[in-house]
Design an enzyme around this catalytic site. Sequence first.
Site, PDB file in Angstrom:
ATOM      1  N   SER A  68       4.140   1.761   9.016  1.00  0.00           N
ATOM      2  CA  SER A  68       3.355   1.206   9.935  1.00  0.00           C
ATOM      3  C   SER A  68       3.702  -0.634   9.967  1.00  0.00           C
ATOM      4  CB  SER A  68       2.100   1.025   9.342  1.00  0.00           C
ATOM      5  OG  SER A  68       1.704   2.711   9.116  1.00  0.00           O
TER       6      SER A  68
HETATM    7  N1  SAH Z   1       1.666   4.308   4.770  1.00  0.00           N
HETATM    8  C1  SAH Z   1       3.063   4.750   5.400  1.00  0.00           C
HETATM    9  C2  SAH Z   1       3.092   5.083   6.776  1.00  0.00           C
HETATM   10  C3  SAH Z   1       2.406   6.319   7.141  1.00  0.00           C
HETATM   11  S1  SAH Z   1       2.688   7.236   8.334  1.00  0.00           S
HETATM   12  C4  SAH Z   1       4.179   3.826   4.808  1.00  0.00           C
HETATM   13  O1  SAH Z   1       3.694   2.791   4.103  1.00  0.00           O
HETATM   14  O2  SAH Z   1       5.166   3.956   5.181  1.00  0.00           O
HETATM   15  C5  SAH Z   1       1.729   8.322   8.145  1.00  0.00           C
HETATM   16  C6  SAH Z   1       2.329   9.430   7.334  1.00  0.00           C
HETATM   17  O3  SAH Z   1       1.212  10.536   7.016  1.00  0.00           O
HETATM   18  C7  SAH Z   1       3.426  10.430   7.683  1.00  0.00           C
HETATM   19  O4  SAH Z   1       4.358  10.012   6.706  1.00  0.00           O
HETATM   20  C8  SAH Z   1       2.852  11.845   7.627  1.00  0.00           C
HETATM   21  O5  SAH Z   1       3.779  12.504   7.309  1.00  0.00           O
HETATM   22  C9  SAH Z   1       1.552  11.476   6.693  1.00  0.00           C
HETATM   23  N2  SAH Z   1       0.774  12.741   6.892  1.00  0.00           N
HETATM   24  C10 SAH Z   1       0.071  13.343   7.936  1.00  0.00           C
HETATM   25  N3  SAH Z   1      -0.804  14.053   7.824  1.00  0.00           N
HETATM   26  C11 SAH Z   1      -1.009  14.084   6.438  1.00  0.00           C
HETATM   27  C12 SAH Z   1      -1.644  14.966   5.408  1.00  0.00           C
HETATM   28  N4  SAH Z   1      -2.481  15.845   5.856  1.00  0.00           N
HETATM   29  N5  SAH Z   1      -1.464  14.583   4.121  1.00  0.00           N
HETATM   30  C13 SAH Z   1      -0.927  13.660   3.780  1.00  0.00           C
HETATM   31  N6  SAH Z   1       0.190  13.002   4.564  1.00  0.00           N
HETATM   32  C14 SAH Z   1       0.048  13.202   5.813  1.00  0.00           C
END
Ligand code: SAH
Length: 223
Positions: A68
């Site tokens: 992000s």
């Molecule tokens: N916080 C992260 C960026 C998040 S992007 C960082 O610092 O890099 C959002 C992430 O949420 C993605 O990797 C995606 O695969 C994950 N995601 C989506 N749905 C999810 C779920 N139900 N449980 C866990 N992760 C999930």
Amino acid sequence: MKTEGQAKVYEAQRQHMVDHQLRARGVHDERVLAAFAKVPREEFVPEDLRPAAYEDRALPIGYGQTISQPYMVAVMLEMLDVHSDHTVLEVGAGSGYQAALLSLLAKQVYAIEIIEPLAHRARATLAALGYTNVTVLCADGTLGYEPGAPYDRIIVAAACPELPPPLVAQLKEGGRIVAPVGRRGVQECVVGVKRGEELEITKTLGCVFVPLVGAYGWKRRAW
Ligand code: SAH
């Protein structure tokens, strides 16, 4: 491996990010700013994107996902108001960058990522950098993580159709959840504080995140 010279360049870029993208734009929480000044974001992005690690934008990390935008992460962490004795759950660990920031702010962090190779990589990156109070789990984070519950704080890093009920259930009384709620391109960052059976909701700024999937996430066609 980075040379000493490269490390110095990244350090200068990191401090520039803290001063110009975060502090200058209204992030004032000194603990949050200090965490951003410490965590090497370049270690959490693909090698060819390292030169862009301190630009104020999301970057691709593979599998259609992104790390992000630093400003958005800072604003959400400020709203989360993490104390040093807190246990925090992060849903959507992605690269592990936010988990690293949280590890400096909290006592214990559980970070859930649903895409297995991303979970593996986040776990390896965090271990290599010595963040020992973070546990990365590969699972559907919309169901929370019962063994670590109840949580003082929960942060969701993907767009939710609604706040997943298991997360609200796993929040402590007086605990706080921060999550982007909404559909493709139009989400609102929501802050919820648990008061008995009720969740006191405040809607804050607009944001853009990848979709939360899983049991209480977006179904492909609806997103
Ligand atoms: N916080 C992260 C960026 C998040 S992007 C960082 O610092 O890099 C959002 C992430 O949420 C993605 O990797 C995606 O695969 C994950 N995601 C989506 N749905 C999810 C779920 N139900 N449980 C866990 N992760 C999930």
